[in-house]
Design a protein around this motif. Structure first.
Motif, PDB file in Angstrom:
ATOM      1  N   ILE A 145       0.843  -1.207   0.000  1.00 33.94           N
ATOM      2  CA  ILE A 145       0.000   0.000   0.000  1.00 33.94           C
ATOM      3  C   ILE A 145       0.876   1.255   0.000  1.00 33.94           C
ATOM      4  CG2 ILE A 145      -1.708   1.336   1.304  1.00 33.94           C
ATOM      5  CD1 ILE A 145      -2.866  -1.230   2.353  1.00 33.94           C
ATOM      6  N   LYS A 146       1.893   1.253   0.850  1.00 30.21           N
ATOM      7  CA  LYS A 146       2.763   2.426   0.970  1.00 30.21           C
ATOM      8  C   LYS A 146       3.398   2.778  -0.383  1.00 30.21           C
ATOM      9  CE  LYS A 146       6.690   1.627   3.125  1.00 30.21           C
ATOM     10  NZ  LYS A 146       7.679   1.538   2.046  1.00 30.21           N
ATOM     11  N   GLU A 147       3.958   1.774  -1.029  1.00 28.29           N
ATOM     12  CA  GLU A 147       4.644   2.032  -2.299  1.00 28.29           C
ATOM     13  C   GLU A 147       3.659   2.461  -3.387  1.00 28.29           C
ATOM     14  OE1 GLU A 147       8.004   2.159  -2.785  1.00 28.29           O
ATOM     15  OE2 GLU A 147       7.981   1.991  -0.600  1.00 28.29           O
ATOM     16  N   SER A 148       2.406   1.965  -3.293  1.00 27.46           N
ATOM     17  CA  SER A 148       1.412   2.280  -4.325  1.00 27.46           C
ATOM     18  C   SER A 148       0.814   3.670  -4.157  1.00 27.46           C
ATOM     19  CB  SER A 148       0.271   1.261  -4.287  1.00 27.46           C
ATOM     20  OG  SER A 148       0.767  -0.047  -4.383  1.00 27.46           O
ATOM     21  N   LEU A 149       1.039   4.286  -3.011  1.00 27.55           N
ATOM     22  CA  LEU A 149       0.396   5.582  -2.750  1.00 27.55           C
ATOM     23  C   LEU A 149       1.382   6.724  -2.509  1.00 27.55           C
ATOM     24  CD1 LEU A 149      -2.585   4.509  -0.413  1.00 27.55           C
ATOM     25  CD2 LEU A 149      -2.730   5.294  -2.789  1.00 27.55           C
ATOM     26  N   LYS A 150       2.659   6.405  -2.386  1.00 32.41           N
ATOM     27  CA  LYS A 150       3.582   7.445  -1.921  1.00 32.41           C
ATOM     28  C   LYS A 150       3.837   8.539  -2.945  1.00 32.41           C
ATOM     29  CE  LYS A 150       8.071   5.394  -2.900  1.00 32.41           C
ATOM     30  NZ  LYS A 150       9.286   4.802  -2.357  1.00 32.41           N
ATOM     31  N   ASP A 151       3.353   8.375  -4.187  1.00 34.38           N
ATOM     32  CA  ASP A 151       3.482   9.488  -5.139  1.00 34.38           C
ATOM     33  C   ASP A 151       2.382  10.524  -4.932  1.00 34.38           C
ATOM     34  OD1 ASP A 151       1.682   7.508  -6.034  1.00 34.38           O
ATOM     35  OD2 ASP A 151       1.728   8.348  -8.068  1.00 34.38           O
ATOM     36  N   VAL A 152       1.288  10.163  -4.252  1.00 35.52           N
ATOM     37  CA  VAL A 152       0.215  11.142  -4.020  1.00 35.52           C
ATOM     38  C   VAL A 152       0.044  11.504  -2.539  1.00 35.52           C
ATOM     39  CG1 VAL A 152      -1.187  10.910  -6.091  1.00 35.52           C
ATOM     40  CG2 VAL A 152      -1.440   9.224  -4.284  1.00 35.52           C
ATOM     41  N   TYR A 153       0.527  10.662  -1.644  1.00 32.28           N
ATOM     42  CA  TYR A 153       0.496  10.992  -0.209  1.00 32.28           C
ATOM     43  C   TYR A 153       1.933  11.184   0.277  1.00 32.28           C
ATOM     44  CZ  TYR A 153      -4.432   9.882  -0.213  1.00 32.28           C
ATOM     45  OH  TYR A 153      -5.779   9.910  -0.483  1.00 32.28           O
ATOM     46  N   GLU A 154       2.090  12.103   1.214  1.00 29.11           N
ATOM     47  CA  GLU A 154       3.424  12.471   1.690  1.00 29.11           C
ATOM     48  C   GLU A 154       3.960  11.373   2.623  1.00 29.11           C
ATOM     49  OE1 GLU A 154       4.936  15.478   0.864  1.00 29.11           O
ATOM     50  OE2 GLU A 154       6.705  14.616   1.854  1.00 29.11           O
ATOM     51  N   LEU A 155       5.071  10.775   2.221  1.00 27.70           N
ATOM     52  CA  LEU A 155       5.691   9.753   3.069  1.00 27.70           C
ATOM     53  C   LEU A 155       6.916  10.386   3.717  1.00 27.70           C
ATOM     54  CD1 LEU A 155       5.743   6.750   3.938  1.00 27.70           C
ATOM     55  CD2 LEU A 155       7.231   6.324   1.979  1.00 27.70           C
ATOM     56  N   PRO A 156       6.815  10.767   4.994  1.00 26.54           N
ATOM     57  CA  PRO A 156       7.908  11.543   5.589  1.00 26.54           C
ATOM     58  C   PRO A 156       9.172  10.725   5.802  1.00 26.54           C
ATOM     59  CG  PRO A 156       6.125  11.215   7.197  1.00 26.54           C
ATOM     60  CD  PRO A 156       5.663  10.611   5.917  1.00 26.54           C
ATOM     61  N   ASP A 163      10.979   7.479   4.276  1.00 24.76           N
ATOM     62  CA  ASP A 163      10.942   6.484   3.203  1.00 24.76           C
ATOM     63  C   ASP A 163      11.634   5.206   3.667  1.00 24.76           C
ATOM     64  OD1 ASP A 163      10.246   5.534   0.786  1.00 24.76           O
ATOM     65  OD2 ASP A 163      11.555   6.820  -0.400  1.00 24.76           O
ATOM     66  N   GLY A 164      11.471   4.169   2.897  1.00 26.20           N
ATOM     67  CA  GLY A 164      12.145   2.914   3.205  1.00 26.20           C
ATOM     68  C   GLY A 164      11.154   1.852   3.626  1.00 26.20           C
ATOM     69  N   LEU A 165      11.706   0.687   3.988  1.00 27.81           N
ATOM     70  CA  LEU A 165      10.871  -0.457   4.331  1.00 27.81           C
ATOM     71  C   LEU A 165      10.171  -0.222   5.671  1.00 27.81           C
ATOM     72  CD1 LEU A 165      10.612  -3.154   2.771  1.00 27.81           C
ATOM     73  CD2 LEU A 165      12.116  -4.151   4.502  1.00 27.81           C
ATOM     74  N   CYS A 166       8.864  -0.466   5.679  1.00 28.28           N
ATOM     75  CA  CYS A 166       8.166  -0.413   6.958  1.00 28.28           C
ATOM     76  C   CYS A 166       7.846  -1.835   7.376  1.00 28.28           C
ATOM     77  CB  CYS A 166       6.883   0.408   6.846  1.00 28.28           C
ATOM     78  SG  CYS A 166       5.609  -0.344   5.816  1.00 28.28           S
ATOM     79  N   CYS A 167       7.268  -1.973   8.561  1.00 27.00           N
ATOM     80  CA  CYS A 167       6.794  -3.300   8.974  1.00 27.00           C
ATOM     81  C   CYS A 167       5.301  -3.385   8.682  1.00 27.00           C
ATOM     82  CB  CYS A 167       7.156  -3.552  10.424  1.00 27.00           C
ATOM     83  SG  CYS A 167       8.939  -3.810  10.613  1.00 27.00           S
ATOM     84  N   HIS A 168       4.492  -3.663   9.702  1.00 23.19           N
ATOM     85  CA  HIS A 168       3.071  -3.933   9.475  1.00 23.19           C
ATOM     86  C   HIS A 168       2.240  -2.686   9.242  1.00 23.19           C
ATOM     87  CE1 HIS A 168       3.610  -2.581  13.449  1.00 23.19           C
ATOM     88  NE2 HIS A 168       2.354  -2.736  13.807  1.00 23.19           N
TER      89      HIS A 168
END
Ligand SMILES: *Cc1c(COP(=O)(O)O)cnc(C)c1O
Length: 469
Positions: free
Chosen positions: A341-352, A354-359
């Protein structure tokens, strides 16, 4: 919503003298309740026929949102699917009708279940003993901190009253420490969202012999795996403190790594989160506390009896259903879903960060800040599309936090559906911001004034009537 037809409150449906019950024949004779035990006036209870009651509550239940009705990505809460077999097990009459005061020789089965569950939790966490008495995660935190406090007192370390808590911590951590009579010392996060080791070293140098414990969760509240725990644990242990693990984020660790191996001495588990009990809206919980060998003698008295047994039953059913091999998939799949989800949305939502997250992970609102559409607006608009909103405005590290935790159970199609809607809302924010700012439009109740609701809560029907009059 058609429940409007029937009234939003059962009191609004009341007709004087209407009844929905009939009492069985009285075989016991008449008995008059003594005057001094009677009310001066009858209680103002609603009076309704049975079908009206059934319709009222069925319609209300249809307005409910739950894991069984839709996607529920509420960060930090681990709203995973609750397998129905758990409910069947928890409602076995042999267990359900147990009484905490019945003689020990009649409760061998329940005792065995608690022993087996304890063994499973020890295996999964790397700790040696658990107490099941705490009724929720926060209660577990308090129990764990009291255990640590008792330990220090037994060593004559009366001055150890400070607890180091990261600035990203869940609010219950400092709250539990305060309730336990401990003082909170906040350690900063660095620019990668992890505990700032320099700041920690400085705090330990400053407070050293006063430090009772450090509380952490891992992955931390940003969903990031704290890689320096062994180092942090050494710093804390060297100054005489103990390491407390807030196990609310245990889910992604299942089958991958164990708090006990990382250097934690005391922890709680939110059985209702990681081990699947329906817990929306403050439902039943269980916060067992685990400790390293030797610390069990310092468990405090926090509640009589044995804790929330039905939640333990669900947890044990869940563990047995998955078994040793399948349970190892929980953490990796939860992690995969969140990253997808994170990778699919980070171009439109601000990801402060970056990098691998967990759950789970945290966005800081929409990327395009010029639209004026806030995290609150996005969350409200999601309701129109049939999704539960993510956790919003927590953690406090960012202004527009939007915290998403999909859990391991969701199919790729469900995740894709959610991603498509999140992108659609980002598009609407540009083309028709008013539509998003005035959402929700499709729910029985539109946008409520939550500041007013928090500052002047109207919690009883009577009060409501008075204010209208
Ligand atoms: C949910 C949660 C808690 C509190 O647990 P409760 O069971 O709700 O009392 C504590 N810490 C974190 C990180 C949590 O997500």
């Amino acid at each position: 919503m058609n429940n409007r037809l029937y009234g939003n409150l059962i009191f609004e449906l009341s007709k004087q003298g209407r009844k929905g019950y009939s009492l069985p024949h009285n075989n016991f004779g008449e008995y008059t309740v003594p005057e001094e035990l009677c009310r001066a006036e009858d209680a103002a209870l609603p009076e309704c026929d049975e079908l009206t009651v059934v319709r009222h509550y069925t319609n209300l239940s249809n307005n409910n949102f739950g894991v069984d009705t839709g996607f529920y990505p509420l960060g930090s809460c681990t709203m995973k699917y609750n397998p129905k077999i758990n409910e069947e097990m928890a409602s076995l009459p042999q267990f359900q009708q147990l009484h905490p005061l019945q003689p020990a020789h009649t409760t061998a089965g329940a005792n065995a279940l608690m022993t087996l569950l304890e063994k499973s939790l020890c295996t999964l966490t790397g700790l040696a003993h658990f107490t099941f008495k705490p009724y929720a995660g926060a209660h577990g935190e308090l129990t764990g901190l009291m255990t640590i406090d008792n330990y220090h007192r037994s060593h004559g370390d009366m001055q150890r009253k400070k607890v180091i808590v990261p600035d990203s911590a869940h609010g219950t951590n400092p709250a539990s420490a305060a309730v336990c009579g401990l003082e909170i010392v906040e350690v900063k996060s660095n620019q990668h969202g992890m505990v700032d080791l320099d700041d920690l070293e400085r705090l330990i140098a400053q407070h050293g012999s006063d430090i009772a414990a450090m509380m952490m969760t891992n992955p931390n509240t940003l969903g990031l795996f704290e890689t320096s725990i062994p180092k942090i644990a050494k710093l804390v242990h060297d100054c005489g403190g103990l390491m407390y693990y807030d196990g609310a984020n245990l889910n992604p660790m299942l089958g991958v790594c164990r708090p006990g191996d990382m250097g934690f001495d005391v922890m709680h588990i939110n059985l209702h989160k990681t081990f699947s009990t329906p817990h929306g809206g403050g439902g039943p919980g269980s916060g067992p506390v685990g400790v390293r060998e030797g610390l069990q003698e310092f468990f405090p008295f926090v509640s009589p009896y044995y804790g929330n047994f039905a939640v333990m039953m669900r947890a044990y059913a869940y563990i047995l259903t998955l078994g040793c091999d399948q349970i190892k998939m929980v953490g990796p799949l939860a992690t995969l879903n969140a990253n997808y989800i994170k990778e699919s949305l980070k171009d439109v939502y601000e990801l402060p960060i970056d990098g691998l997250c967990c759950h789970e992970f945290v966005f800081d609102g929409l990327k395009d800040k010029s639209t004026g559409v806030t995290t609150m607006d996005v969350a409200k608009r999601l309701l129109d599309y049939g999704y539960h909103a993510p956790t919003i405005y927590f953690p406090l590290l960012f202004h527009e936090s939007l915290m998403i935790e999909p859990t391991e159970n969701e199919s790729k199609e469900t995740l894709d559906g959610f991603i498509a809607v999140m992108r659609k809302i980002a598009e609407e924010a540009k083309t028709d911001p008013e539509l998003v700012k005035s959402a929700p439009h499709n729910t029985p109740i539109g946008r409520v004034d939550d500041v007013l609701a928090a500052k002047h809560p109207v919690t009883t029907y009577k009060q409501l009537r008075n204010e209208q009059n």
